[in-house]
Enzyme design. Structure first.
Site, PDB file in Angstrom:
ATOM      1  N   ASN A  14      -4.266  -7.388  -6.728  1.00 51.77           N
ATOM      2  CA  ASN A  14      -3.136  -7.356  -5.780  1.00 51.77           C
ATOM      3  C   ASN A  14      -3.350  -8.406  -4.696  1.00 51.77           C
ATOM      4  O   ASN A  14      -2.486  -9.231  -4.427  1.00 51.77           O
ATOM      5  CB  ASN A  14      -3.022  -5.987  -5.108  1.00 51.77           C
ATOM      6  CG  ASN A  14      -2.968  -4.853  -6.110  1.00 51.77           C
ATOM      7  OD1 ASN A  14      -2.504  -5.052  -7.219  1.00 51.77           O
ATOM      8  ND2 ASN A  14      -3.438  -3.673  -5.727  1.00 51.77           N
ATOM      9  N   ASP A  15      -4.518  -8.349  -4.078  1.00 49.86           N
ATOM     10  CA  ASP A  15      -4.792  -9.323  -3.031  1.00 49.86           C
ATOM     11  C   ASP A  15      -5.048 -10.707  -3.608  1.00 49.86           C
ATOM     12  O   ASP A  15      -4.654 -11.705  -3.013  1.00 49.86           O
ATOM     13  CB  ASP A  15      -5.981  -8.867  -2.171  1.00 49.86           C
ATOM     14  CG  ASP A  15      -5.521  -7.886  -1.109  1.00 49.86           C
ATOM     15  OD1 ASP A  15      -4.481  -8.154  -0.467  1.00 49.86           O
ATOM     16  OD2 ASP A  15      -6.167  -6.844  -0.933  1.00 49.86           O
ATOM     17  N   ARG A  69     -15.444   2.244  -2.259  1.00 44.23           N
ATOM     18  CA  ARG A  69     -15.210   0.985  -1.543  1.00 44.23           C
ATOM     19  C   ARG A  69     -15.248   1.255  -0.043  1.00 44.23           C
ATOM     20  O   ARG A  69     -14.631   2.213   0.430  1.00 44.23           O
ATOM     21  CB  ARG A  69     -13.845   0.433  -1.929  1.00 44.23           C
ATOM     22  CG  ARG A  69     -13.499  -0.803  -1.126  1.00 44.23           C
ATOM     23  CD  ARG A  69     -12.174  -1.385  -1.546  1.00 44.23           C
ATOM     24  NE  ARG A  69     -11.048  -0.681  -0.971  1.00 44.23           N
ATOM     25  CZ  ARG A  69      -9.777  -1.037  -1.173  1.00 44.23           C
ATOM     26  NH1 ARG A  69      -9.489  -2.041  -1.963  1.00 44.23           N
ATOM     27  NH2 ARG A  69      -8.802  -0.366  -0.623  1.00 44.23           N
ATOM     28  N   HIS A  96       0.810  -1.221   0.000  1.00 44.77           N
ATOM     29  CA  HIS A  96       0.000   0.000   0.000  1.00 44.77           C
ATOM     30  C   HIS A  96       0.843   1.270   0.000  1.00 44.77           C
ATOM     31  O   HIS A  96       0.435   2.289  -0.548  1.00 44.77           O
ATOM     32  CB  HIS A  96      -1.016  -0.040   1.141  1.00 44.77           C
ATOM     33  CG  HIS A  96      -2.142  -0.982   0.852  1.00 44.77           C
ATOM     34  ND1 HIS A  96      -2.312  -2.167   1.517  1.00 44.77           N
ATOM     35  CD2 HIS A  96      -3.110  -0.940  -0.090  1.00 44.77           C
ATOM     36  CE1 HIS A  96      -3.354  -2.805   1.009  1.00 44.77           C
ATOM     37  NE2 HIS A  96      -3.856  -2.084   0.037  1.00 44.77           N
ATOM     38  N   GLU A 148     -11.058 -10.776  -4.415  1.00 43.03           N
ATOM     39  CA  GLU A 148      -9.639 -10.714  -4.053  1.00 43.03           C
ATOM     40  C   GLU A 148      -9.197 -11.939  -3.269  1.00 43.03           C
ATOM     41  O   GLU A 148      -8.039 -12.068  -2.889  1.00 43.03           O
ATOM     42  CB  GLU A 148      -9.289  -9.482  -3.197  1.00 43.03           C
ATOM     43  CG  GLU A 148     -10.292  -8.411  -3.121  1.00 43.03           C
ATOM     44  CD  GLU A 148      -9.806  -7.164  -2.418  1.00 43.03           C
ATOM     45  OE1 GLU A 148      -8.757  -6.636  -2.783  1.00 43.03           O
ATOM     46  OE2 GLU A 148     -10.504  -6.708  -1.482  1.00 43.03           O
ATOM     47  N   CYS A 174      -9.366  -3.718 -10.863  1.00 43.35           N
ATOM     48  CA  CYS A 174      -8.887  -2.460 -10.291  1.00 43.35           C
ATOM     49  C   CYS A 174      -7.566  -2.615  -9.544  1.00 43.35           C
ATOM     50  O   CYS A 174      -7.067  -1.670  -8.961  1.00 43.35           O
ATOM     51  CB  CYS A 174      -9.942  -1.842  -9.378  1.00 43.35           C
ATOM     52  SG  CYS A 174     -10.288  -2.848  -7.934  1.00 43.35           S
ATOM     53  N   ARG A 234       2.312  -9.426  -0.272  1.00 41.12           N
ATOM     54  CA  ARG A 234       2.539  -8.437  -1.324  1.00 41.12           C
ATOM     55  C   ARG A 234       3.535  -7.350  -0.934  1.00 41.12           C
ATOM     56  O   ARG A 234       4.038  -6.622  -1.785  1.00 41.12           O
ATOM     57  CB  ARG A 234       1.201  -7.817  -1.752  1.00 41.12           C
ATOM     58  CG  ARG A 234       0.475  -7.139  -0.633  1.00 41.12           C
ATOM     59  CD  ARG A 234      -0.979  -6.858  -0.999  1.00 41.12           C
ATOM     60  NE  ARG A 234      -1.185  -5.534  -1.550  1.00 41.12           N
ATOM     61  CZ  ARG A 234      -2.380  -4.978  -1.733  1.00 41.12           C
ATOM     62  NH1 ARG A 234      -3.480  -5.666  -1.441  1.00 41.12           N
ATOM     63  NH2 ARG A 234      -2.488  -3.771  -2.211  1.00 41.12           N
TER      64      ARG A 234
HETATM   65  C1  PEP Z   1      -6.370  -5.159  -4.748  1.00 43.47           C
HETATM   66  O1  PEP Z   1      -6.182  -5.907  -3.772  1.00 43.47           O
HETATM   67  O2  PEP Z   1      -6.027  -5.447  -5.917  1.00 43.47           O
HETATM   68  C2  PEP Z   1      -7.017  -3.848  -4.559  1.00 43.47           C
HETATM   69  C3  PEP Z   1      -7.345  -3.091  -5.562  1.00 43.47           C
HETATM   70  O3  PEP Z   1      -7.201  -3.456  -3.258  1.00 43.47           O
HETATM   71  P1  PEP Z   1      -6.013  -2.868  -2.364  1.00 43.47           P
HETATM   72  O4  PEP Z   1      -4.792  -2.734  -3.253  1.00 43.47           O
HETATM   73  O5  PEP Z   1      -6.455  -1.564  -1.831  1.00 43.47           O
HETATM   74  O6  PEP Z   1      -5.847  -3.905  -1.302  1.00 43.47           O
HETATM   75 MG    MG Z   2      -7.217  -5.409  -1.925  1.00 47.27          MG
END
Ligand code: PEP
Ligand code: MG
Length: 582
Positions: free
Chosen positions: A456-457, A334, A191, A433, A504, A467
């Site tokens: 990502n998750d 979200r 993040h 996710e 996303c 990650r």
């Molecule tokens: C993801 O996990 O891909 C996502 C968009 O949420 P975040 O990166 O905020 O965990």
């Molecule tokens: Mg996420």
């Protein structure tokens, strides 16, 4: 001059002097003081020594009773080190000779000792360097608790160097002065990296031991495109990077011609190209980039930026600002994705051994209904001002969707009772996710209006790779055939009821993935505003037939490296072919 390579996480080039931010947010600037203040600084230093010694003695006592004799001995060695009169004398001398603060004197004396130990060819002695670093931090904690320094004091353009960065710290940087970020730890989708990208600050992460070599004031070049950091570059190198910097600004300007053009493939398929934002102030950039709306508004930063929990009105003000700026374009909000690496100071968080697998995201919201309700009320109220979509993160089972929807229904009923308006047709979606959600997509599609794939998750949980952990960063790849199949299952699951599915996660902003995602049937991408032109350029350069062919070939491949190489080569040939058409 020294070159280091890490992960390129936020594009662009930064050139500036290093400011060291240690993981506890302490920065030790060299601050001259008037000679009349030296005595009181010496007293502060001695007080910190005493506090640190007492703390170590207590720790020793604690471990005396247990079986951990090694730990007990370690604390004992540290205590003896601090009790050594010659160390204290050196700090005292430094304060008087250089007229500097106690923390600067202690830090610089211990850093000299650290370098001295580190250079000794005897392994036993050189390993003691880490102990010196530990002792320095302990001492500084006591000093800075009395007199805290943060990056809020920056007055010139700098590159922040950190061992570890939390998203909150990154979000608090002043863009006017923080021109680049380099960090020993972290990954492309951690993040802190996402925030760096959102803020448009070039950044390189996972540099492992950069903080061991860089000193405050060293000149740094941060190349956020290649992942290179150059320490104390020559004048020629600086001049060369300045030229590249100027060329990049020019390239960015050339993208502006794309702004008014549709995100349409060569064979006429329209793709909805949306933006991800973390802060309401980014909404202007969303419009400038030519996005069709906001596909992901990460609302956690409302909680992380201030020391207190946001009220319903704080939420409402932020959402209305975004919705009004977007002027009729959809905004997907979200609900809070707190926990894991996004903590507030709130007492509501307790220590967890595995926070990424713990009380995170929707699980936290369902447990803290008052916070959740405040946010839902604000989102619903904001939906009267323009098209708003609501999205729940980290859904792993149907029960969570049902519970979240039940709470939403009761919030709507409350608003009805008090005569407050909201969009009764506001679409409700979930993020995919967690692998279980991808596998169950066809079932979940009956409960919601849309899916958004958080790659990502999804990648992190599918591959069991943290990650944000630099040590396993090379194992984190959304090109993994298992991850690609989970995405395909999600797209196919959505198709069974005809709901929209977008992506996303950071995957959507990587040119190499765009063709794959389109080929798998994704028709909506949501990316950081600065990358919208680049993604649009790729979309406009390819045909759907090419994308489907690519997916067909890739799905016959077994390994990440094979897929990665093949897709990169395909995207390069498409980019080169069509560059002249722009
Ligand atoms: C993801 O996990 O891909 C996502 C968009 O949420 P975040 O990166 O905020 O965990
Ligand atoms: Mg996420």
């Amino acid at each position: 001059m020294l070159n280091k390579t890490g992960l390129a996480v936020s594009p662009g080039i930064a050139i500036g002097k290093a400011v060291i931010l240690d993981s506890e947010e302490y920065q030790i600037p060299k601050r001259s003081i008037s000679p009349s203040l030296c005595d009181s600084e010496v007293q502060r230093a001695h007080h910190a020594f005493e506090m640190a010694i007492a703390e170590l003695a207590a720790l020793e006592a604690e471990y005396q009773a247990s079986d951990s004799s090694e730990i007990h001995d370690l604390f004992s060695v540290h205590r003896h080190f601090l009790q050594d009169q010659s160390l204290r004398d050196r700090v005292t001398q430094r304060i008087h000779q250089d007229c500097v603060t106690a923390e600067y004197a202690a830090s610089s004396v211990l850093q000299e000792l650290h370098s001295h130990f580190a250079k000794v060819p005897n392994r036993y002695i050189s390993e003691r360097a880490a102990d010196v670093r530990d002792i320095e931090k302990r001492l500084l904690r006591h000093l800075i608790d009395l007199k805290k320094e943060t990056l809020g004091h920056l007055t010139e353009e700098m590159v922040v160097v950190a061992r570890e960065l939390r998203p909150t710290q990154t979000a608090a940087f002043d863009k006017q002065f923080v021109k680049g970020i380099v960090c020993d730890t972290g990954g492309v989708t951690s993040h802190a990296s996402i925030v760096a990208r959102a803020m448009g600050i070039p950044a390189v992460m996972a540099l492992h031991d950069l903080t061991e070599t860089v000193r405050r004031g060293d000149m740094l070049i941060v190349d956020g495109n290649s992942g290179t950091v150059i320490v104390n570059p020559s004048a020629e190198t600086i001049a060369r990077f300045r030229e590249t910097q100027a060329a990049m600004v020019a390239l960015q300007a050339s993208f502006s011609v794309l702004k008014e053009q549709p995100a349409m493939t060569q064979d006429g398929v329209d793709i909805s190209l949306m933006a991800n934002i973390e802060f309401p102030r980014e909404s202007g950039a969303v419009l400038d980039a030519g996005a069709q709306g906001i596909g992901l508004f990460r609302t956690e930063f409302l909680y992380l930026q201030s020391g207190k929990e946001p009220t319903e009105e704080d939420h409402y003000t932020a959402y209305v600002q975004v919705v009004k700026t977007l002027n009729g374009r959809p905004v997907t909000i979200r609900t809070m994705d707190l926990g894991a690496d996004k903590f507030t100071q709130s007492h509501r968080f307790t220590r967890e051994d595995n926070p990424f697998l713990g009380l995170r995201s929707i699980r936290f919201s369902l447990m803290h209904r008052d916070m959740f309700v405040a946010q839902l009320r604000a989102i619903l109220r904001a939906s009267t001002q323009g098209p708003v979509k609501l999205m729940f993160p980290l859904i792993s089972g149907v029960r969570e969707i049902q519970l979240a929807r039940e709470i939403l229904a009761s919030v709507k009923a409350d608003l009805d009772r008090t005569g407050q308006g909201y969009d009764t047709d506001m679409p409700v979606g979930i993020m995919i996710e967690v692998p279980s959600a991808a596998v169950m997509a066809a079932c979940f599609a009956r409960y919601v209006d849309f899916f958004s794939i958080g790659s990502n998750d999804l990648t992190q949980y599918a591959l069991a790779v943290d990650r944000g952990n630099a040590q396993v960063a090379d194992l984190f790849s959304s090109f993994d055939p298992g991850v690609l199949r989970l995405i395909q299952m999600t797209v196919d699951g959505a198709a069974t009821t005809g709901i929209d599915v977008s992506v996303c996660g950071e995957m959507a902003s990587e040119p190499a993935f765009v063709m794959l995602l389109l080929g798998m049937g994704v028709r909506s991408l949501s990316v950081v505003p600065s990358l919208i032109p680049e993604v649009k350029r790729i979309i406009r350069s390819v045909s759907m037939a090419q994308c489907r062919d690519l997916v067909e070939t890739v799905f016959l491949m077994d390994s990440v490296s094979e897929i990665d190489e093949y897709v990169q080569q395909k995207i390069r040939s498409v980019s080169l072919q069509k560059l002249g058409d722009m």
